[in-house]
Scaffold this motif. Structure first.
Motif, PDB file in Angstrom:
ATOM      1  N   ALA A 175      -4.815  -1.958  -2.154  1.00 45.79           N
ATOM      2  CA  ALA A 175      -5.910  -1.020  -2.360  1.00 45.79           C
ATOM      3  C   ALA A 175      -5.635   0.311  -1.676  1.00 45.79           C
ATOM      4  CB  ALA A 175      -7.214  -1.626  -1.838  1.00 45.79           C
ATOM      5  N   THR A 176      -5.087   0.269  -0.470  1.00 48.33           N
ATOM      6  CA  THR A 176      -4.776   1.495   0.257  1.00 48.33           C
ATOM      7  C   THR A 176      -3.748   2.323  -0.501  1.00 48.33           C
ATOM      8  OG1 THR A 176      -5.260   0.434   2.378  1.00 48.33           O
ATOM      9  CG2 THR A 176      -3.912   2.432   2.433  1.00 48.33           C
ATOM     10  N   GLY A 177      -2.673   1.672  -0.959  1.00 47.07           N
ATOM     11  CA  GLY A 177      -1.657   2.381  -1.724  1.00 47.07           C
ATOM     12  C   GLY A 177      -2.186   2.926  -3.035  1.00 47.07           C
ATOM     13  N   LEU A 178      -3.062   2.156  -3.680  1.00 43.48           N
ATOM     14  CA  LEU A 178      -3.627   2.593  -4.954  1.00 43.48           C
ATOM     15  C   LEU A 178      -4.544   3.800  -4.779  1.00 43.48           C
ATOM     16  CD1 LEU A 178      -3.854   2.105  -7.962  1.00 43.48           C
ATOM     17  CD2 LEU A 178      -5.592   0.362  -7.518  1.00 43.48           C
ATOM     18  N   ALA A 179      -5.313   3.816  -3.703  1.00 52.21           N
ATOM     19  CA  ALA A 179      -6.188   4.973  -3.431  1.00 52.21           C
ATOM     20  C   ALA A 179      -5.366   6.247  -3.267  1.00 52.21           C
ATOM     21  CB  ALA A 179      -7.027   4.715  -2.185  1.00 52.21           C
ATOM     22  N   ILE A 180      -4.279   6.172  -2.523  1.00 56.01           N
ATOM     23  CA  ILE A 180      -3.414   7.335  -2.334  1.00 56.01           C
ATOM     24  C   ILE A 180      -2.806   7.765  -3.664  1.00 56.01           C
ATOM     25  CG2 ILE A 180      -1.299   8.168  -1.234  1.00 56.01           C
ATOM     26  CD1 ILE A 180      -3.682   7.926   0.649  1.00 56.01           C
ATOM     27  N   HIS A 181      -2.426   6.813  -4.488  1.00 54.65           N
ATOM     28  CA  HIS A 181      -1.859   7.117  -5.803  1.00 54.65           C
ATOM     29  C   HIS A 181      -2.860   7.887  -6.664  1.00 54.65           C
ATOM     30  CE1 HIS A 181       0.795   6.422  -9.263  1.00 54.65           C
ATOM     31  NE2 HIS A 181      -0.301   6.155  -9.970  1.00 54.65           N
TER      32      HIS A 181
END
Length: 299
Positions: free
Chosen positions: A168-174
């Motif tokens: 989720a953290t990586g997806l938010a940044i993406h």
């Protein structure tokens, strides 16, 4: 519940109507993930009135046939012949309605705005950011995250909640980098490594709490770092993500316990932080190549 402009507000963690007419066939409701959820639907053709989501929502069309659809964002109409794997992004509080002309499978990933804003402020600290609705996207990163979340939910989260929260953290940044008005500029402190003492503090915590459902926030909080920066620095320091490192520690501890005949395999599973025997066996075999029982018998 209605918004200030009189439109229905849809909270997908509670009630999907009028956005959708059916309940999900797969849901992350039991995951204990903080700030994110995953639902998968096998849905009939459907037409929704105009409404607003309370979460930022990513839709991913499932395998099978393409689906003809019409979408209205803030009064602007877009049509799409959605192919399997294509992505739809609907930010929270955007006026939206849709017509899906055939039945089909699809997944929805939702971010609670408070979680999303926390990631944004910790990573780029913008004065203002505007997310941009999109439809018909071909985005391999989002597709792979969707598949990974679905597999984790179907497997009943064998290694705890950290896997989903890390994704989720990586997806938010993406999303910030590719689907917003903000151009990503990471601060200098995003590069570099954890100090030897910082790394020791984190690894000691992991070893001490292997029997618990350790969260990404727990690990980052030990060092007073944001989840995003902690993930980056930890991987640069160890070559592995926090979730990969945690999983390997659990497998290594399990191997030690398997040499003790007084402990059952189910007891060992709980001792190293798995929620059940089957999840432990499945992940152990994936990492080691044999089941815990076979590993024990070979000692």
């Amino acid at each position: 519940m209605t918004s200030v402009n009189g439109l229905p507000l849809v909270d997908l963690t509670k009630q999907a109507r009028p956005a959708l007419s059916e309940s999900p066939v797969i849901s992350s409701q039991r995951s204990q993930w903080q700030g994110i959820f995953f639902n998968h639907y096998d849905h009939p053709a459907h037409e929704s009135p105009e409404f607003q989501y309370m979460q930022h929502v990513i839709g991913i069309t499932g395998s099978g046939h393409p689906i003809s659809s019409e979408h209205r964002f803030e009064g602007q109409v877009q049509t799409c012949y959605c192919q399997p794997g294509e992505v739809l992004f609907i930010p929270a509080k955007v006026r939206y309605s849709s017509i899906w002309q055939q039945p089909g499978e699809f997944s929805l990933i939702g971010f609670l705005p408070a979680f999303f804003e926390k990631i944004v402020n910790e990573s780029i600290q913008p004065d203002r950011i505007e997310l941009i609705p999109k439809i018909g996207l071909v985005d391999p990163f989002i597709q792979q995250v969707g598949l990974a979340l679905k597999a984790d939910v179907e497997a009943d989260h064998p290694a705890g909640r950290m896997f989903g929260e890390s994704l989720a953290t990586g997806l938010a940044i993406h999303l910030i980098k590719h689907y917003s008005t903000w151009q990503m500029k990471l601060p200098l402190r995003a590069s570099g490594y954890l100090s030897k003492s910082q790394l020791q503090k984190v690894t000691d915590y992991i070893q001490t709490h292997l029997d618990q459902d350790i969260s990404l926030a727990d690990m980052a909080g030990i060092l007073g770092l944001s989840q995003y920066h902690f993930c980056r620095l930890f991987k640069q320091s160890t070559g592995r993500t926090p979730h990969q490192y945690l999983t390997q520690c659990r497998i290594d501890r399990a191997k030690q316990f398997l040499s003790k005949p007084e402990l059952t395999i189910t007891e060992i599973a709980f001792e190293v932080g798995f929620t059940n025997h089957s999840s432990f066996t499945r992940l152990f075999r994936q990492c080691v190549g044999v089941t815990p029982k076979m590993f024990r018998e070979s000692r």
